[in-house]
Write a protein that holds these residues in place. Structure first.
Motif, PDB file in Angstrom:
ATOM      1  N   LEU A 131       0.914  -1.274   0.069  1.00 53.46           N
ATOM      2  CA  LEU A 131      -0.033   0.133  -0.128  1.00 53.46           C
ATOM      3  C   LEU A 131       0.848   1.304  -0.026  1.00 53.46           C
ATOM      4  CD1 LEU A 131      -2.529  -1.416   2.873  1.00 53.46           C
ATOM      5  CD2 LEU A 131      -2.897  -1.064   0.249  1.00 53.46           C
ATOM      6  N   TRP A 162      -0.671   5.639  -4.343  1.00 52.88           N
ATOM      7  CA  TRP A 162      -0.957   5.679  -2.558  1.00 52.88           C
ATOM      8  C   TRP A 162      -0.513   6.759  -2.175  1.00 52.88           C
ATOM      9  CZ3 TRP A 162      -4.690   2.470  -1.455  1.00 52.88           C
ATOM     10  CH2 TRP A 162      -4.476   1.008  -2.240  1.00 52.88           C
ATOM     11  N   SER A 179      -3.500   5.408   2.015  1.00 50.00           N
ATOM     12  CA  SER A 179      -4.435   4.178   1.781  1.00 50.00           C
ATOM     13  C   SER A 179      -5.535   4.022   2.663  1.00 50.00           C
ATOM     14  CB  SER A 179      -3.612   2.812   1.866  1.00 50.00           C
ATOM     15  OG  SER A 179      -3.187   2.719   3.317  1.00 50.00           O
ATOM     16  N   ARG A 220      -9.818   4.054   0.026  1.00 52.04           N
ATOM     17  CA  ARG A 220      -9.811   3.431   1.282  1.00 52.04           C
ATOM     18  C   ARG A 220     -10.559   1.983   1.142  1.00 52.04           C
ATOM     19  NH1 ARG A 220     -11.992   8.408   2.979  1.00 52.04           N
ATOM     20  NH2 ARG A 220     -13.942   7.442   3.702  1.00 52.04           N
ATOM     21  N   ALA A 233      -7.947  -0.402  -0.187  1.00 54.80           N
ATOM     22  CA  ALA A 233      -6.980  -0.709   0.769  1.00 54.80           C
ATOM     23  C   ALA A 233      -7.508  -2.007   1.575  1.00 54.80           C
ATOM     24  CB  ALA A 233      -6.462   0.423   1.773  1.00 54.80           C
ATOM     25  N   LEU A 288       0.602  -5.004   7.935  1.00 56.43           N
ATOM     26  CA  LEU A 288       0.216  -3.669   7.208  1.00 56.43           C
ATOM     27  C   LEU A 288       1.257  -2.546   7.477  1.00 56.43           C
ATOM     28  CD1 LEU A 288      -3.669  -3.790   7.897  1.00 56.43           C
ATOM     29  CD2 LEU A 288      -2.599  -4.011   5.676  1.00 56.43           C
ATOM     30  N   LEU A 330       1.866   1.037   6.377  1.00 53.85           N
ATOM     31  CA  LEU A 330       1.000   2.261   6.026  1.00 53.85           C
ATOM     32  C   LEU A 330       1.863   3.656   6.037  1.00 53.85           C
ATOM     33  CD1 LEU A 330      -2.455   1.782   7.506  1.00 53.85           C
ATOM     34  CD2 LEU A 330      -1.556   0.435   6.078  1.00 53.85           C
ATOM     35  N   ASP A 362       0.567   6.850   4.609  1.00 55.30           N
ATOM     36  CA  ASP A 362      -0.684   7.376   5.662  1.00 55.30           C
ATOM     37  C   ASP A 362      -0.120   8.277   6.485  1.00 55.30           C
ATOM     38  OD1 ASP A 362      -3.403   5.988   4.794  1.00 55.30           O
ATOM     39  OD2 ASP A 362      -2.017   4.459   4.723  1.00 55.30           O
ATOM     40  N   CYS A 383       4.545   9.844   9.506  1.00 56.77           N
ATOM     41  CA  CYS A 383       3.695   8.589   9.580  1.00 56.77           C
ATOM     42  C   CYS A 383       2.486   8.661  10.635  1.00 56.77           C
ATOM     43  CB  CYS A 383       4.156   7.296   9.400  1.00 56.77           C
ATOM     44  SG  CYS A 383       5.218   7.123   7.804  1.00 56.77           S
TER      45      CYS A 383
END
Lengths: 323, 323, 323, 323
Positions: free
Chosen positions: A79, A85, A89, A98, A101, A122, A124, A127, A173
């Motif tokens: 992702l 992305w 995600s 979304r 994802a 996961l 991310l 994100d 993040c």
């Protein structure tokens, strides 16, 4: 623990911002596995879905694993590593993104189950945010809680490990520490949401790896571990033990003490180094650390040195190097 | 100062380790200059030699600059962004490689002279190490002193600015602070060896940009400046002012006070951001900072608040936001 | 928010490791409050229990507050600043010490209730470790969860704000990030356990203050805020705005947007600075930031600049400095 | 090297900002030396002038050293630990204060000569700044160059070692890296100005201790070494080897290879630890590291692993732990 694996990205080209076509030739998935299969002491292979393994090539992948007596020991949902992305995600402002994802996560869980793999990761990394005043933080948190919950509910037999990291590729993040990941897992209310602990990421977050591992294990949410080392400031992904001998030894001590039963994967990124060397160096170090924590006198090392300050450090060095 | 420039790499694809083909389409040098030419408030263009501009295309390049009333304001010798340099340039154990680094620098100096550019930059990002026990540090330092000296002696009318950085691409770089760069420049014994100050790199090295700029200027070795901002830990290359308002204001104050007469270039790397936006944000900020340091009451701000602790901070905010 | 307070420790001697008797003369609690009372724009006073205020002097303290029209706006339980706590408070291996920590917290809650204060702070700076192999991390986490739960159950009308910090005095603290504090609060299962957000501590943990504030507020666990600034690496406790203008502005924006209804206290430690100056500088800055976030055009700043990269940064500077 | 010493401050009260009266009872100088004398493997004692040793007590001090067969191995000029220095020593805006700093240095040099000590240390922790816009950086640099030069000219038989540190007590110190210290030493034009390398300070400055030691030794300016360890971010002054095993081993390797002929002192600050334990842990570690670098196969470790990436790390661990 179940065994030691290697992430196939360790055998990538070593691309980075400055040398964008990397330092080494491209190897396809199957060539990478052939390389990994030459490494003594490796039991598993970790991949990303759907980029490395997917519905189309999973049969061929399984055959190759079986041939080399290797197990699929980890799977990340991809992702991050495509510009699609770049606005996130699970926290993208775009509901379709979304949904994608979540849907990809469901597919990855299904594939994992087929391979008998009990958890996937996961990470991310998109994100988050680059600049202040760019994102709606409250909405992002809400989307994380609800999205991860919805992903997890798909099937209880496969768990989700949130791999936290302070930054990169986004400058900051959202899931940026072991504590934040744990809080998010708890907020979903799902027992199959936990953490993939990347030791290098923990060091970047100014955590002590053994301490956060013990807390996550105490909360029954430590599902998977990525091994690598760095100089503390950035995610260098160097061979295990390159820098943090004592902190790695302590981590292995606590994983044994708390009966960690998951896998550990080498998550290396040897830009200018031969991946085979980087793996061998890591495997040798991990194996020596495990020998040390199996010394009988190591069992009570904390109790024996309790309230004696740095006596604990000396006790370790005496066991390792002699008195 | 002479004026404000933009590094053409700011208009690159935004490649990085995770999204190796970047977030944006490729633009060639001439397309990039067309983009830069649309920016109001920009006087110059900075390039790398020989990758961007070289003997073959320098005529066409000059024509385009003239057309847009732009000046060549900076030039870096490319000794990093190809795997051929992965064991170093000026400090490579291979004497042929060291010779090539010197020879390329000589050619860059000649090209600079043709364009009336009085200094070029040497950013030696591959001269360092990933691991301990990997390199001969004493030999490396010796090679730096002798190699830079030999490069500088080529012609006294073009100066060399050492662009220091703590790390990247190598995990640790030799020329890792403003002090180390200054010590190296002094050790060469050449007056035309000095520093290209990258403000973001200074922040990563835990320096205060204004302080190191003042020291380098006092030693007559501040030749060129790269502007960008970051969250302190890594080289984020974000728009100027994204994070460090006070420290940037103080830098511009000291550059004015000490009559800095060189160029400043925007050295940005807007991965997920439009380079035009990143430049506009930076140009607006720089222009506002320069207005502020021109306020008459700003002239004596340090003297007026001497020995009054944080009164200096309040004095700045009162000037900027009112009392 | 309810108003702006000042921690009385701001008017201490400025003791530190090198100048252990500090840079300034000792002032007793009442002299400190007289000083704070001279500051325009301050509504409250924050103290520690039982060192500053306790059963014996609470009457005199209340009289003085009333006289100056000041409110008790924050209270920390003192579990750090005496060597008796050097092996921890809530996580001490000694059960009597753990019991004392809980009991002191109960007493502090009662005193707070008498003053109409709805939350107190727990900063557990001695609950951590100096060395690896020194502590039982799993037991420590367990003690934290159970001890904080027991403390919180004492009375639901007073909440506990966990004040996280990466390190100091212990080299590593257990409650080391906003995420860890949130996870711990959740693990207690008590709604009256939340967080005291110290903005400087957030920066040291590589968090963005506005982001973590928004998450904590979304989870209904943001109870109290400490304001101060630093150069990112350590807890410098400098005047608000000394370094992080943009991040502070964004924090105030989000506190307004999410209707934060608690207090904010200046938590400064002006070693070599006059505390009055440090407070005035901070108060001026906070007041200007609040004016800015009240600009009508600021209301939709995120929505207006969504998906426009650094346009958000420029929008802020345009509002502040003009276009 | 000449031998291993201990700084007498290691046996102080452990005062800090939070526990200002420290964690341990006060011991006077002579009691501290009695403690140090019990440590096997220690040859020297390091003190500060004039606080620990001065004209009045130097006779008694010498007698005690002789009695225990200890040597005076290091001396720092005390220019930090009293509020009189809060606006700086060599860079104070007050010319009388600058004169006092120089005069104290001269006296310290004379005392050192009487004891046969060939260098003293200057740690200028108050020469820096807390806030931006507070100091005149160009004047400060000028004062440093001229003041240190004047101090050094007093007598060529005693050298001055500049002990650099990024921060503390001032939030930012002028002499903040090994490179800056080297540049300053060069700028004085005096051969008897060099560096006291504090390994922990090097780590805080993001330097690799072995690398900066090799550069300083190559420039004939490495005069003295302080040993201690930390978690990279702050000056924890923990026992040697607490954290950085590989980097310490590499440092000892290079000191041997480059024939470092000065002293090394333990510069520890064991807040909550018994100083005897902290010293013993450090002495054991140093002695083991020296054994390892004396292994015959260690001699060519860099040459043997040149251009083999992390093979160098594995080679070290194989020598230490077996293959």
């Amino acid at each position: 623990m179940k065994g030691l694996g290697v992430g196939v990205w360790t055998f990538g080209m070593g691309s980075e911002r400055y040398v964008s076509d990397g330092y080494k030739p491209y190897l396809n998935l199957f060539e990478r596995i052939e390389k990994i299969a030459t490494l003594s002491g490796v039991d598993g292979v970790e991949i990303t879905f759907p980029n490395d393994v997917n519905i189309e090539n999973s049969g061929k992948f399984r055959t190759l694993l079986d041939q080399h007596n290797l197990t699929l020991c980890g799977m990340g949902v991809e992702l991050v590593c495509d510009k699609e992305w770049q606005s996130g995600s699970f926290t993208s402002p775009d509901p379709q993104r979304r949904a994608k994802a979540i849907s990809l996560t469901h597919s990855a869980m299904d594939l994992a189950a087929e391979f008998g793999l009990s958890n996937i990761s996961l990470w991310l990394g998109q994100d988050g945010f680059d600049y202040t005043f760019q994102n709606d933080y409250a909405a992002a948190w809400n989307n994380l809680v609800e999205g991860i919950r919805e992903a997890a509910k798909h099937r209880p037999d496969v768990s989700l490990g949130l791999e936290y990291k302070t930054s990169e590729p986004q400058m900051a993040c959202y899931i940026n520490s072991g504590g934040k990941a744990l809080a998010l897992a708890q907020a979903t209310g799902q027992p199959n949401v936990g953490i993939t602990l990347d030791v290098g990421h923990a060091l970047n977050a100014r955590e002590n790896p053994a301490e956060i591992a013990a807390v996550l294990q105490a909360e029954n949410r430590l599902f998977h571990i990525h091994l690598n080392d760095n100089y503390s400031w950035a995610d260098d992904d160097m061979p295990v033990g390159s820098v943090h001998f004592m902190q790695y030894l302590e981590l292995f001590y606590w994983l044994k003490k708390l009966n960690y039963s998951g896998w550990m994967s080498l998550d290396l990124y040897p830009y200018r180094d031969d991946p085979i060397e980087a793996c061998k160096t890591s495997i040798h170090f991990v194996s020596k650390m495990q020998e040390i924590v199996d010394y009988p006198r190591f069992d009570h090392i904390i109790e024996d040195n309790r309230n004696k300050g740095s006596r604990s450090i000396r006790a370790v060095y005496e066991l390792v190097f002699g008195e």
